[in-house]
Design a protein around this motif. Structure first.
Motif, short mmCIF file in Angstrom:
data_model
loop_
_atom_site.label_atom_id
_atom_site.label_comp_id
_atom_site.label_asym_id
_atom_site.label_seq_id
_atom_site.Cartn_x
_atom_site.Cartn_y
_atom_site.Cartn_z
N GLY A 191 0.80 -1.21 0.00
CA GLY A 191 0.00 0.00 0.00
C GLY A 191 0.84 1.26 0.00
O GLY A 191 2.06 1.25 -0.09
N PRO A 200 2.14 1.58 6.19
CA PRO A 200 1.12 1.75 5.16
C PRO A 200 -0.12 2.44 5.71
O PRO A 200 -0.50 2.23 6.86
CB PRO A 200 0.80 0.32 4.72
N ILE A 201 -0.71 3.27 4.89
CA ILE A 201 -1.95 3.97 5.27
C ILE A 201 -3.13 3.09 4.85
O ILE A 201 -3.19 2.64 3.71
CB ILE A 201 -2.05 5.33 4.57
N ARG A 202 -4.04 2.89 5.74
CA ARG A 202 -5.13 1.97 5.46
C ARG A 202 -6.20 2.59 4.56
O ARG A 202 -6.74 1.91 3.69
CB ARG A 202 -5.77 1.50 6.76
N GLU A 203 -6.51 3.89 4.76
CA GLU A 203 -7.56 4.53 3.98
C GLU A 203 -7.17 5.94 3.59
O GLU A 203 -6.56 6.66 4.38
CB GLU A 203 -8.87 4.60 4.79
N THR A 262 -3.95 -0.34 0.86
CA THR A 262 -4.56 0.97 1.03
C THR A 262 -5.82 1.06 0.17
O THR A 262 -5.79 0.77 -1.02
CB THR A 262 -3.59 2.09 0.59
N THR A 314 -13.00 8.25 4.48
CA THR A 314 -11.76 7.87 5.14
C THR A 314 -11.87 8.22 6.61
O THR A 314 -12.91 8.67 7.09
CB THR A 314 -10.55 8.57 4.49
#
Length: 452
Positions: free
Chosen positions: A224, A238-241, A286, A292
């Protein structure tokens, strides 16, 4: 239906093509699969074209033979039956015969050059489809040249793509997996063209938008989009959303995992985009969509090779029409402006393409005074949720960078972007100190940035 895109690294070795098939089989959704050229192939094809344009046919011949040898070895490991191996060898022989015919054309024009570069995607998709046929999978190969179109300005024509693609798909209602090429297209003259480098992401988004896909998945070798550049900053995650707007800002300002143009067609049609890791398919990656988390600061990116131009009105106060004249010059030379800051009598802008810098500055000097422009600059972009009622965000950023000279600041034009211009020698320091000061790892890792 979903759209899955695999980049050059993901298809760069036979065993990775094998893994892609396993990923496809593990998911029951009907899919359009967009493939890039094998890793290194596009660069090799560009080098062949450069040799021909330099009238070094001997060098071009050596480069062609070297690349063909690579593909010949590749197919030997890709297929397991004599029949499929023979088919793979025939694909390589046919396409490299065409490559040799292209470089034999004199003069070697832009038309031949683009046809040459397109061979990377054509080879990878033909080889992969032959592999799926060997395994008995219910798949079909569609040529992107039959539906991908750009206009005279090089911009994709989404409505044309939609009409052509839907018509073609209706011919294959029973096919579970549909393979096609990224990057390549046709222009208004019906010649082979492309969506510029990194354009396979763009292809996937255009296809996803055209068919109103349930989801677009961009598969790479990274888990992501990260909150910072992992090549420079040690502690990233990593950024999830992300929202479409946040992802677009990050991609444009330096996040390498995503092509800057990718988000637009998906956002236009409301199709979510998910960034996934072929090496860790179980990782959440991501998700880019309309919604978000409420976290204020999401990520940081840096854009390199920036030039800053400082322009002063010769008419001084109340010089209406000045900005219009300034930006008409940049429009004339098709040079996008990244950052803008203004005062009563001056405007400062940044560009990342200095190809026409001399011409631009010459025309600006006809009605304005120019300071010596700054080269070798970086834009540091902080992305998040910066709505007007948020307080203290700029203070956090500027306090973190209080020991680094800042040349320009852009804040307020977007609710998702705070940008600062610094010299490139401070880039690593800026990214690292912002990472430490703006992100709190224990809370973040428990909240939106990890899988539940």
């Amino acid at each position: 239906m979903q759209v899955w895109k695999f980049g050059g690294t993901s298809v760069g070795m036979p065993e990775r093509m094998h893994s892609i098939r396993e990923l496809l089989k593990s998911d029951s959704n009907r899919k359009i699969v967009v493939l890039s050229a094998l890793s290194g192939s596009t660069n090799a094809l560009i080098a062949i074209g450069e040799a021909v344009k330099s009238f070094d046919d001997a060098k071009a011949a050596v480069l062609i033979d070297d690349l063909k040898t690579h593909y010949a070895l590749f197919v030997k490991e890709l297929y397991s039956t004599p029949e499929s191996l023979q088919k793979g060898q025939e694909i390589v022989d046919t396409e490299f015969g065409y490559i040799k015919s292209l470089v034999g054309i004199k003069p070697f024009t832009i038309k031949q050059d683009k046809e040459l570069v397109a061979e990377g995607e054509i080879l990878s998709t033909k080889m992969f489809q032959a592999y799926l046929e060997e395994k008995g999978d219910n798949s079909v190969l569609l040529s992107a040249l039959d539906f991908m179109r750009i206009d005279a300005d090089g911009e994709p024509e989404l409505s044309v793509i939609e009409d052509k693609l839907v018509t073609i798909l209706n011919q294959y209602p029973d096919k579970a997996t549909i393979i096609t090429q990224g990057f390549i297209c046709r222009n208004p003259r019906e010649e082979v063209d492309n969506l510029k480098r990194g354009g396979s992401d763009y292809t996937a988004s255009l296809i996803g938008g055209a068919i109103r896909a349930d989801e677009i998945q961009i598969w790479t070798d990274i888990d992501g989009m990260h909150n910072n550049d992992p090549r420079i900053v040690k502690r990233t995650f990593p950024i999830r959303e992300l929202t479409f707007e946040e992802a677009a800002e990050l991609a444009y300002f330096g996040a390498k995992i995503l092509h800057p143009s990718t988000i637009t067609p998906a956002k236009l049609r409301g199709v979510p985009v998910r960034l996934k890791n072929t090496m860790q398919p179980e990782a959440p990656g991501t998700l880019i969509a309309n919604q978000t988390s409420d976290r204020e600061i999401k990520a940081i990116a840096a854009k390199d090779n920036i030039t800053a131009i400082y322009i002063h009105s010769t008419r001084m106060l109340n010089a209406y029409g000045f900005l219009r004249r300034v930006f008409e010059v940049f429009e004339k030379y098709k040079t996008p402006v990244d950052m803008i800051t203004t005062s009563e009598v001056s405007v400062s802008v940044t560009i990342d393409n200095s190809e026409n810098l001399d011409k631009i500055t010459a025309e600006l000097r006809e009605f304005a005074d120019l300071e010596e422009h700054d080269v070798d600059q970086n834009i540091i972009c902080i992305v998040g949720n910066f709505s007007a009622d948020k307080e203290g965000i700029a203070l956090k950023v500027l306090d973190a960078l209080k020991h680094i000279p800042i040349r320009m600041i852009s804040y307020g034009a977007s609710e998702h972007n705070l940008s600062l211009l610094i010299h490139s020698k401070y880039k690593a320091e800026a990214l690292n100190v912002l990472n430490e000061r703006l992100f709190y790892y224990e809370d973040a890792m428990k909240d939106i940035f990890t899988a539940p």
